[in-house]
Design an enzyme around this catalytic site. Structure first.
Site, mmCIF file in Angstrom:
data_model
loop_
_atom_site.group_PDB
_atom_site.id
_atom_site.type_symbol
_atom_site.label_atom_id
_atom_site.label_comp_id
_atom_site.label_asym_id
_atom_site.label_seq_id
_atom_site.Cartn_x
_atom_site.Cartn_y
_atom_site.Cartn_z
ATOM 1 N N PRO A 12 46.572 48.382 46.803
ATOM 2 C CA PRO A 12 46.393 46.908 47.767
ATOM 3 C C PRO A 12 46.602 47.738 49.318
ATOM 4 O O PRO A 12 46.239 47.003 50.299
ATOM 5 C CB PRO A 12 47.183 46.574 47.366
ATOM 6 C CG PRO A 12 48.598 47.182 47.205
ATOM 7 C CD PRO A 12 48.069 48.234 45.637
ATOM 8 N N ASP A 35 35.879 52.745 49.603
ATOM 9 C CA ASP A 35 35.538 51.675 50.010
ATOM 10 C C ASP A 35 36.048 51.048 50.849
ATOM 11 O O ASP A 35 37.032 51.831 51.230
ATOM 12 C CB ASP A 35 36.405 50.169 48.663
ATOM 13 C CG ASP A 35 35.568 49.645 47.331
ATOM 14 O OD1 ASP A 35 34.034 50.075 47.588
ATOM 15 O OD2 ASP A 35 36.102 48.779 46.809
ATOM 16 N N LYS A 58 31.846 46.918 52.931
ATOM 17 C CA LYS A 58 31.992 45.606 52.432
ATOM 18 C C LYS A 58 32.826 44.822 53.284
ATOM 19 O O LYS A 58 34.202 44.918 52.737
ATOM 20 C CB LYS A 58 31.372 45.073 50.249
ATOM 21 C CG LYS A 58 30.031 46.078 50.029
ATOM 22 C CD LYS A 58 30.658 45.456 48.821
ATOM 23 C CE LYS A 58 29.378 45.860 48.099
ATOM 24 N NZ LYS A 58 28.235 45.542 48.078
ATOM 25 N N GLY A 90 39.195 50.018 46.240
ATOM 26 C CA GLY A 90 41.286 49.092 46.356
ATOM 27 C C GLY A 90 41.092 48.530 45.974
ATOM 28 O O GLY A 90 41.041 47.902 45.179
ATOM 29 N N GLY A 91 42.614 48.209 45.803
ATOM 30 C CA GLY A 91 43.662 47.454 44.599
ATOM 31 C C GLY A 91 42.866 48.242 42.788
ATOM 32 O O GLY A 91 43.266 48.971 42.910
ATOM 33 N N ASP A 92 42.473 47.091 42.089
ATOM 34 C CA ASP A 92 42.733 47.253 41.054
ATOM 35 C C ASP A 92 41.259 46.751 40.833
ATOM 36 O O ASP A 92 41.008 46.826 41.347
ATOM 37 C CB ASP A 92 43.441 46.922 40.447
ATOM 38 C CG ASP A 92 42.787 46.828 38.350
ATOM 39 O OD1 ASP A 92 43.125 47.915 37.706
ATOM 40 O OD2 ASP A 92 41.658 45.928 37.877
ATOM 41 N N ILE A 95 39.490 43.387 39.275
ATOM 42 C CA ILE A 95 39.473 42.503 40.010
ATOM 43 C C ILE A 95 39.243 41.853 41.199
ATOM 44 O O ILE A 95 39.440 42.796 41.823
ATOM 45 C CB ILE A 95 41.339 42.563 39.714
ATOM 46 C CG1 ILE A 95 41.898 42.618 38.913
ATOM 47 C CG2 ILE A 95 41.662 40.825 40.205
ATOM 48 C CD1 ILE A 95 41.982 41.478 37.900
ATOM 49 N N THR A 120 46.568 45.843 41.800
ATOM 50 C CA THR A 120 45.980 44.440 42.010
ATOM 51 C C THR A 120 46.652 44.544 43.503
ATOM 52 O O THR A 120 47.878 44.302 43.138
ATOM 53 C CB THR A 120 45.405 44.032 41.315
ATOM 54 O OG1 THR A 120 44.830 43.405 41.473
ATOM 55 C CG2 THR A 120 46.565 42.695 40.685
ATOM 56 N N ALA A 121 46.093 43.494 44.279
ATOM 57 C CA ALA A 121 46.637 43.103 46.104
ATOM 58 C C ALA A 121 47.934 41.745 45.481
ATOM 59 O O ALA A 121 48.772 41.612 46.155
ATOM 60 C CB ALA A 121 45.240 42.238 46.542
ATOM 61 N N MET A 172 40.403 36.896 48.966
ATOM 62 C CA MET A 172 39.008 36.602 49.570
ATOM 63 C C MET A 172 38.923 35.180 49.946
ATOM 64 O O MET A 172 37.945 34.392 50.249
ATOM 65 C CB MET A 172 37.994 37.339 49.463
ATOM 66 C CG MET A 172 37.724 38.271 48.424
ATOM 67 S SD MET A 172 36.487 39.094 47.252
ATOM 68 C CE MET A 172 36.661 37.847 45.888
#
Length: 279
Positions: A12, A35, A58, A90-92, A95, A120-121, A172
């Site tokens: 994350p 990413d 993105k 990024g993260g997992d 997810i 994950t975040a 998000m």
């Protein structure tokens, strides 16, 4: 000769949260498609000096983003050239990512691949904010959600979310937070369930903002949160006051730089860096 694609997680934000397996693949990679939400420290420390790094970042609803179709094309192109491609997320990897699109194009082209999970975040943000996502007497389950536009969650489901004792984690959704709070309050969510917004979680620039959902419009409604920001809602948020161990940053800088709006090539120690955000 076919190459291979590694769909790998970077964690994350904190570069030390990368897995050993992802780091090992980065050291072997011919190409890294990365990413935006990947620490530059990871790229500098773990990617081998001869690898080509392609930025395919993105940005949700704003800025310049690399179309998913372009990312898919790059994955196939490099793999069919016989290269070891690390698609770094990024993260997992599984997810709220576009892993399904990438898996489909990889399988359609009969390209060998592996999936490497990561932190994950939700887990990173909660840990670095001192908020256990499940805790005896507070919550026994967690729901990972998103509400990046108004029609993602149905009215019936909002009612269920307001009534449940599960911890709610919204990805998000910081830009639609007004609507999230309005929906939950409109369905009479209990006042002992608090709201936390964690900006740039696990990074040196992390900030945690906490308030009652019923005081949100007075305390946080006008605030613009820095991307990425994660929203945690539930009784467990009250534990932050007792168990917070990381001090809030006083900076308003971005840890993850916004996607550039132009094509750039940088040659540094035999490493070519390409910004694919122009596509």
């Amino acid at each position: 000769m076919l190459g291979k694609v590694i769909l790998a997680a970077a964690g994350p934000g904190d570069p030390e949260l990368i897995t050993v397996k992802t780091a090992r693949y980065l050291q072997k990679a011919d190409v890294v498609l990365t990413d935006r939400l990947v620490s530059e420290d990871i790229l500098e420390e773990h990617v081998n000096a001869d690898a080509e790094i392609v930025y395919v970042g993105k940005q949700c609803r704003r800025g310049v983003s690399t179309p998913q179709a372009t990312i898919n094309e790059l994955i196939v192109q490099y793999a069919l050239e016989g290269k070891l491609v690390v698609r770094l997320k990024g993260g997992d990897v599984s997810i709220f990512s576009n892993i399904l699109d990438e898996l489909e194009v990889i399988v359609a082209n009969n390209i060998p691949y592996e999936i490497v999970p990561g932190v994950t975040a939700a887990l990173g943000a909660a840990a670095y904010a001192g908020i256990p996502l499940t805790a005896r007497g507070y919550s026994t389950a967690v729901r990972l959600l998103t509400s990046y536009k108004s029609d993602v969650v149905t009215n019936e489901y909002w009612r269920e979310l307001a009534e449940t004792d599960d911890t709610l984690v919204f990805y998000m959704s910081s830009e639609t937070l007004d609507d999230v709070v309005e929906k939950l309050i409109g369905n009479y969510i209990s006042a002992d369930k608090l709201l936390a917004v964690v900006e740039q979680a696990t990074t040196p620039l992390q900030k945690v903002h906490i308030c009652s959902l019923y005081e949100y419009h007075n305390e946080l409604k006008t605030k613009k949160f820095i991307s990425p920001s994660l929203v945690i809602i539930g009784k467990v948020v009250a534990l932050h006051e007792q168990f917070s161990w990381k001090q809030n940053s006083n900076s308003s800088e971005y840890y993850f730089k916004p996607v550039a709006s132009h094509f750039t090539t940088i040659n540094n120690s035999n490493k070519v860096t390409i910004n694919a955000g122009r596509f």
